[in-house]
Write an enzyme that holds these catalytic residues in place. Structure first.
Site, PDB file in Angstrom:
ATOM      1  N   HIS A 225       0.826  -1.208   0.000  1.00 22.66           N
ATOM      2  CA  HIS A 225       0.000   0.000   0.000  1.00 22.66           C
ATOM      3  C   HIS A 225       0.861   1.260   0.000  1.00 22.66           C
ATOM      4  CE1 HIS A 225      -3.257   2.652   1.874  1.00 22.66           C
ATOM      5  NE2 HIS A 225      -3.848   2.124   0.813  1.00 22.66           N
ATOM      6  N   LYS A 227       3.165   4.381  -1.185  1.00 20.16           N
ATOM      7  CA  LYS A 227       3.280   5.307  -2.315  1.00 20.16           C
ATOM      8  C   LYS A 227       4.601   6.056  -2.131  1.00 20.16           C
ATOM      9  CE  LYS A 227      -1.343   4.859  -1.586  1.00 20.16           C
ATOM     10  NZ  LYS A 227      -1.982   4.442  -0.332  1.00 20.16           N
ATOM     11  N   ASP A 232      16.760  10.848  -7.808  1.00 22.34           N
ATOM     12  CA  ASP A 232      18.194  11.104  -7.603  1.00 22.34           C
ATOM     13  C   ASP A 232      18.625  10.988  -6.141  1.00 22.34           C
ATOM     14  OD1 ASP A 232      18.489  11.481 -10.308  1.00 22.34           O
ATOM     15  OD2 ASP A 232      18.320  13.663 -10.221  1.00 22.34           O
ATOM     16  N   HIS A 401      -9.498  11.550   2.041  1.00 27.26           N
ATOM     17  CA  HIS A 401      -8.645  10.364   2.012  1.00 27.26           C
ATOM     18  C   HIS A 401      -7.313  10.634   2.711  1.00 27.26           C
ATOM     19  CE1 HIS A 401      -6.196   7.195  -0.178  1.00 27.26           C
ATOM     20  NE2 HIS A 401      -7.247   6.490   0.183  1.00 27.26           N
ATOM     21  N   LYS A 403      -4.367  11.029   5.455  1.00 26.51           N
ATOM     22  CA  LYS A 403      -3.969  10.127   6.540  1.00 26.51           C
ATOM     23  C   LYS A 403      -2.869  10.819   7.341  1.00 26.51           C
ATOM     24  CE  LYS A 403      -4.057   6.905   2.679  1.00 26.51           C
ATOM     25  NZ  LYS A 403      -5.340   6.237   2.721  1.00 26.51           N
ATOM     26  N   ASP A 408       0.114  17.288  20.081  1.00 27.67           N
ATOM     27  CA  ASP A 408       0.732  18.446  20.740  1.00 27.67           C
ATOM     28  C   ASP A 408       1.277  19.426  19.700  1.00 27.67           C
ATOM     29  OD1 ASP A 408      -0.020  17.285  23.135  1.00 27.67           O
ATOM     30  OD2 ASP A 408       1.894  16.277  23.426  1.00 27.67           O
TER      31      ASP A 408
END
Length: 483
Positions: A225, A227, A232, A401, A403, A408
């Site tokens: 899952h 991404k 470079d 979507h 996440k 704090d």
């Protein structure tokens, strides 16, 4: 002959032959009582279906390891550096701000459970939605000089997918090394022609954990899952967006797709490279080494970041553990956004304990979802969170979507991990853990803007929802550990 007795005789035989042995296997795996009970209930109610479902989606591979990390040179090198940081912690980080050192327990935890180096020479940029994200991604790829590494759950054969493919082909023909890892389930719809065009231009494309018989049952449940883009060795990207038009166009019947991504310049990009090269070794058995891929760490002034990867190949649920530790030690606030709210019970307990300790705990989830059962699973947690004084908001302006978690004033994490069982316990995931007051303040501003596009759910209102609404929640909640 009595047909009723015949039915029960056949059912009993099936139950004895299939469900009972599998139930014994589940008990011996010593999972959490919550997950064990859910699987056994499924086996009792639907013995044949339950056995098949378990073989495909339920087997526990973390202790057995899906693949060995032995032989991955980049991991060995950075593991030594993480051990050194642990041993010389006070000397290595004596210049860190006192507020950051208040999160020392999280830093040490991630060094222990995932060899996540704390790098300081970083510049970060929050990218909101597809326009900002792909503009930055395309710009970085166009400027690539040596290599481009991509690793995605979904790479779609659509407008944005073809635009990216064409750019990668262009860079490959210029002599830039291009490597692509795609998840075999998430990118199931990617055509052979699409992949062949990339390969014919010199791009090296490899699926992650191909789902083919007879290996289907051992692999279909464990998906990559992550991404990741690394250019470079010095520029990296990670976050919630895959490569597909839906991130621009939204979802029919739901509305716009709202998401955030993270651009990293500096040493943390090199750590993202470590994750990619480990996965590349897994799919290709090829080590990538040298300064072209791993520039020397600068350890200069900048935003402190740890890159942590978790999955069934590792000993610990490292990202979940760090999120739990951050929430459990919160002093002021916990703000989080997740598209799917199905957290393990220890995180639910940490959230409720924080709120009851007078910490400001707020959660944003979508009211409309792209997945029906996960939506009802998410709703099933709302009442107990509200009862603990946690503020819950339903996002209204399409599908959120994003996440991320904010704790704090100096701690946040952004990445690919949903706050659900699958992301925390099963999938291959990657998150950036960030220790910086300015970055946290920017993320707080985004969170508060998202609240303005949400409606707060009140306990009195929620407790009066219709009975069939509650029934859907309860049924979904029962299966949430198996999703």
């Amino acid at each position: 002959m009595n047909p009723v007795l015949d039915f029960w005789s056949s059912f009993s035989l099936i139950f004895l032959v299939t469900a009972i042995p599998v139930a014994i296997m589940i008990v011996l795996e010593k999972r959490s009582p919550y997950k064990t009970a859910a699987w056994i209930l499924l086996l009792v109610l639907l013995p044949v279906f339950g056995v098949v479902f378990y073989l495909f989606f339920g087997q526990e591979y973390r202790k057995r390891k899906l693949y060995s990390r032995k032989g991955i040179k980049s991991l060995g090198q950075y593991r030594k550096l993480s051990v050194r940081q642990l041993r010389q912690f006070e000397q290595a980080f004596s210049n860190l701000d006192k507020k950051i050192l208040e999160k020392e327990n999280i830093i040490r935890l991630l060094l222990n459970n995932s060899d996540a180096l704390l790098t300081t020479g970083n510049k970060l940029k929050i990218l909101v939605n597809a326009d900002q994200t792909f503009k930055a991604v395309f710009s970085a790829i166009k400027n690539a000089r040596h290599h481009i590494h991509l690793e995605y759950y979904i790479f779609a054969d659509d407008k944005i997918g073809n635009q990216l493919k064409d750019l990668l082909i262009e860079k490959s023909l210029e002599g830039v090394e291009v490597r692509v890892i795609i998840d075999d389930v998430g990118s199931w719809g990617l055509s052979d022609k699409f992949i062949r065009e990339m390969k014919n231009s010199g791009i090296r494309v490899q699926p992650f954990m191909e789902v083919r018989f007879p290996r289907l049952t051992s692999r279909v449940n464990f998906r990559n899952h992550r991404k990741i883009i690394v250019v470079d060795g010095i520029t990296g990207f990670t976050g919630g967006l895959n490569i597909a038009d839906r991130y621009f166009e939204g979802v029919k019947g739901i509305g716009p797709w709202y998401d955030i991504h993270l651009q990293v310049e500096g040493d943390a990009a090199t750590c993202l490279q470590v994750v990619f090269t480990a996965d590349w070794y897994f799919v290709m058995r090829e080590n990538l080494t040298g300064r072209n891929y791993f520039p020397p760490l600068k350890e200069s002034k900048g935003v402190p970041v740890q890159i942590s990867a978790s999955g069934p190949d590792s000993d610990w649920e490292s990202i979940g553990q760090a999120i739990f530790a951050a929430i459990a030690n919160a002093k002021k606030r916990v703000y989080l956004t997740t598209p799917y709210l199905m957290p393990p019970m220890q995180i639910v307990s940490a959230l409720k304990t924080a709120s009851l300790s007078n910490v400001d705990v707020r959660i944003i989830i979508p009211e409309k979802s792209d997945a029906r059962i996960p939506k009802w699973c998410s709703f099933s947690y709302v009442e107990e969170l509200l009862e603990a004084g946690i503020k819950v908001y339903f996002f209204q302006n399409g599908f959120i979507h994003s996440k991320y978690v904010i704790v704090d004033d100096v701690f946040s994490t952004v990445g690919t991990t949903n706050l659900d069982f699958r992301s925390i316990e099963t999938n291959f995931e990657v998150n950036a853990f960030i220790y910086d007051e300015d970055f946290t303040a920017k993320l707080v501003r985004i969170f508060k803007k998202d609240i303005q596009n949400s409606r707060e759910i009140k306990l009195k209102e929620w407790s009066q929802r219709r009975w069939h609404f509650k029934l859907k929640e309860s049924l979904a909640h029962t299966v949430s550990p198996m999703l």
